[in-house]
Design a protein around this motif. Structure first.
Motif, PDB file in Angstrom:
ATOM      1  N   SER A 315      21.194  11.186 -34.507  1.00 21.35           N
ATOM      2  CA  SER A 315      21.005  11.493 -33.092  1.00 21.35           C
ATOM      3  C   SER A 315      19.731  12.303 -32.936  1.00 21.35           C
ATOM      4  N   GLY A 316      18.665  11.634 -32.535  1.00 21.32           N
ATOM      5  CA  GLY A 316      17.380  12.313 -32.378  1.00 21.32           C
ATOM      6  C   GLY A 316      16.531  12.304 -33.627  1.00 21.32           C
ATOM      7  N   GLY A 317      16.863  11.429 -34.593  1.00 16.70           N
ATOM      8  CA  GLY A 317      16.123  11.377 -35.834  1.00 16.70           C
ATOM      9  C   GLY A 317      15.097  10.267 -35.881  1.00 16.70           C
ATOM     10  N   TRP A 318      14.765   9.844 -37.105  1.00 12.85           N
ATOM     11  CA  TRP A 318      13.723   8.836 -37.334  1.00 12.85           C
ATOM     12  C   TRP A 318      14.001   7.553 -36.557  1.00 12.85           C
ATOM     13  N   GLN A 319      15.222   7.059 -36.624  1.00 16.01           N
ATOM     14  CA  GLN A 319      15.550   5.799 -35.960  1.00 16.01           C
ATOM     15  C   GLN A 319      15.390   5.903 -34.454  1.00 16.01           C
ATOM     16  N   ASP A 320      15.790   7.008 -33.876  1.00 15.45           N
ATOM     17  CA  ASP A 320      15.642   7.185 -32.429  1.00 15.45           C
ATOM     18  C   ASP A 320      14.169   7.210 -32.031  1.00 15.45           C
ATOM     19  N   SER A 321      13.342   7.860 -32.842  1.00 16.91           N
ATOM     20  CA  SER A 321      11.913   7.880 -32.536  1.00 16.91           C
ATOM     21  C   SER A 321      11.320   6.481 -32.653  1.00 16.91           C
ATOM     22  N   TYR A 322      11.757   5.731 -33.666  1.00 20.67           N
ATOM     23  CA  TYR A 322      11.286   4.346 -33.795  1.00 20.67           C
ATOM     24  C   TYR A 322      11.673   3.531 -32.566  1.00 20.67           C
ATOM     25  N   ASP A 323      12.920   3.644 -32.156  1.00 15.16           N
ATOM     26  CA  ASP A 323      13.396   2.876 -30.996  1.00 15.16           C
ATOM     27  C   ASP A 323      12.641   3.249 -29.726  1.00 15.16           C
ATOM     28  N   ALA A 324      12.358   4.541 -29.569  1.00 16.93           N
ATOM     29  CA  ALA A 324      11.701   5.008 -28.352  1.00 16.93           C
ATOM     30  C   ALA A 324      10.242   4.594 -28.280  1.00 16.93           C
ATOM     31  N   TRP A 325       9.540   4.635 -29.412  1.00 13.83           N
ATOM     32  CA  TRP A 325       8.091   4.450 -29.378  1.00 13.83           C
ATOM     33  C   TRP A 325       7.609   3.126 -29.976  1.00 13.83           C
ATOM     34  N   LYS A 327       9.585   0.296 -31.268  1.00 10.61           N
ATOM     35  CA  LYS A 327      10.346  -0.936 -31.087  1.00 10.61           C
ATOM     36  C   LYS A 327       9.671  -1.911 -30.116  1.00 10.61           C
ATOM     37  N   PRO A 328       9.100  -1.434 -29.000  1.00  7.48           N
ATOM     38  CA  PRO A 328       8.451  -2.369 -28.060  1.00  7.48           C
ATOM     39  C   PRO A 328       7.256  -3.114 -28.662  1.00  7.48           C
ATOM     40  N   THR A 329       6.586  -2.512 -29.645  1.00  7.94           N
ATOM     41  CA  THR A 329       5.394  -3.160 -30.217  1.00  7.94           C
ATOM     42  C   THR A 329       5.649  -3.759 -31.596  1.00  7.94           C
ATOM     43  N   MET A 330       6.621  -3.230 -32.331  1.00  7.77           N
ATOM     44  CA  MET A 330       6.846  -3.672 -33.699  1.00  7.77           C
ATOM     45  C   MET A 330       8.146  -4.450 -33.888  1.00  7.77           C
ATOM     46  N   GLY A 331       8.987  -4.472 -32.867  1.00  4.29           N
ATOM     47  CA  GLY A 331      10.200  -5.272 -32.939  1.00  4.29           C
ATOM     48  C   GLY A 331      11.435  -4.475 -33.311  1.00  4.29           C
ATOM     49  N   ASP A 332      12.582  -5.150 -33.248  1.00  6.69           N
ATOM     50  CA  ASP A 332      13.869  -4.492 -33.450  1.00  6.69           C
ATOM     51  C   ASP A 332      14.117  -4.066 -34.891  1.00  6.69           C
ATOM     52  N   ASP A 333      13.532  -4.771 -35.840  1.00  4.64           N
ATOM     53  CA  ASP A 333      13.829  -4.535 -37.250  1.00  4.64           C
ATOM     54  C   ASP A 333      13.018  -3.358 -37.781  1.00  4.64           C
TER      55      ASP A 333
END
Length: 348
Positions: A315-325, A327-333
């Motif tokens: 909650s609020g870690g690496w994955q959340d930062s990836y999703d927020a910033w 994911k729109p340019t690099m994809g879901d994976d």
């Protein structure tokens, strides 16, 4: 360092004496060659020049294996470097972090965010996380915009406590700064207009002008590949810029044919300009790390402690930062961008 080749000419010699002399020279050369390779020659130790830099990189590469593992084990203990940061008074009691302000979704100012258009992005999230751990306040950060080619000097001369700026861990840089464990995996990739005949990092680059950032791993990789014959000899690498985003502007103006940079940054630039796209796959594997002074052992250990917690935080870690910033340019994976489990091979 690259040894200069000794050349001997025996034109006009004859008879047994000449043969004996030639054999003596051959034996002497064989004995001296390891020394020449180890210590270099006067032509390579002179001041300035591109050969000095490349020679240093080659030497560093020989002395350093698996650079992403050359870091210290995590610890949440304080030490002299952290004490100095924590003892800053008043408004100066902040972590000073070198960042980018022009890398879309990494470290940038969104003009549409309203207010003061504060810095935001994946790297900015990490900087706030480190400030929270060291100073107890995620906003106790003073950001300094650092050009690509000034990242190591900014650390060495004390202008910043650390650099969090899509900075690849490599052996040459480990000669100048210390790195944390990796926090992101990427690789060099090509960006070119959609209409371009360039298909990737291949023969279609022959005769083309490529833009890179000065002091970047992209530039050093391309120079080495061209020298080794993996890149066409007539590929023009003469266009370098202080900040990587400037390459996108050169591409848009038609001054260059392509840009080479980290795939993570290239994806963000492609998102900014729909007329360009990534061409081909990444042709290297690289890891971003947080860079600090070589003797700041306590800070290196502390940052590695933060990274371990950040990656594990659901909650609020690496994955959340990836999703927020990203994911729109690099994809879901996100798995392809996650660094491997850290190893800490450096002991002091």
């Amino acid at each position: 360092m690259r040894a200069q080749r000794l050349r001997t000419g025996l034109k006009g010699w004859g008879g047994v004496g000449a043969m004996a002399f030639a054999c003596s020279l051959a034996v002497l050369f064989a004995c001296l060659l390891p020394v020449l390779r180890s210590h270099g020659t006067g032509g390579e130790t002179g001041a300035g020049g591109h050969g000095v830099t490349r020679g240093g990189q080659a030497r560093a590469a020989q002395e350093c294996a698996e650079p992403e593992k050359q870091t210290l084990a995590p610890s949440d203990a304080d030490g002299p470097t952290i004490d100095e940061i924590q003892n800053r008074q008043g408004e100066k009691r902040k972590l000073i972090v070198g960042v980018d302000q022009n890398s879309y979704r990494w470290g940038y100012r969104d003009p549409n965010s309203g207010g003061d258009a504060e810095l935001e992005g994946f790297d900015i999230d990490l900087a706030h996380r480190i400030a929270q751990d060291v100073l107890g306040d995620p906003d106790a950060v003073q950001f300094k915009a650092i050009p690509t080619n000034q990242r190591e000097p900014a650390i060495e001369n004390g202008r910043v406590d650390m650099v969090v700026r899509t900075m690849t861990i490599n052996c040459a840089r480990l000669e100048k700064v210390a790195f944390s464990a990796p926090y992101f995996r990427t690789g060099q990739q090509l960006l070119a207009p959609k209409s371009s005949a360039i298909t990737g990092y291949d023969g279609t680059l022959a005769g083309k002008k490529i833009c890179t950032a000065a002091g970047s791993t992209a530039l050093s990789t391309l120079e080495q590949d061209r020298e080794d014959g993996r890149l066409a000899a007539d590929t023009d690498l003469g266009t370098t810029v202080p900040n990587q985003l400037d390459c996108l502007v050169r591409l848009q103006l038609g001054e260059v044919d392509a840009v080479v940079t980290d795939g993570a940054l290239a994806a963000s630039q492609a998102a900014q300009d729909p007329t360009v796209q990534l061409k081909g796959d990444a042709f290297t594997t690289e890891y971003y790390g947080v860079a600090m002074k070589k003797d700041a052992d306590d800070l290196v250990r502390r940052v590695n402690h933060v990274l371990r917690e950040w990656r594990a935080d659901e909650s609020g870690g690496w994955q959340d930062s990836y999703d927020a910033w990203l994911k729109p340019t690099m994809g879901d994976d996100a798995a392809k961008s996650e660094p491997p489990a850290p190893e800490y091979l450096r002991t002091s």
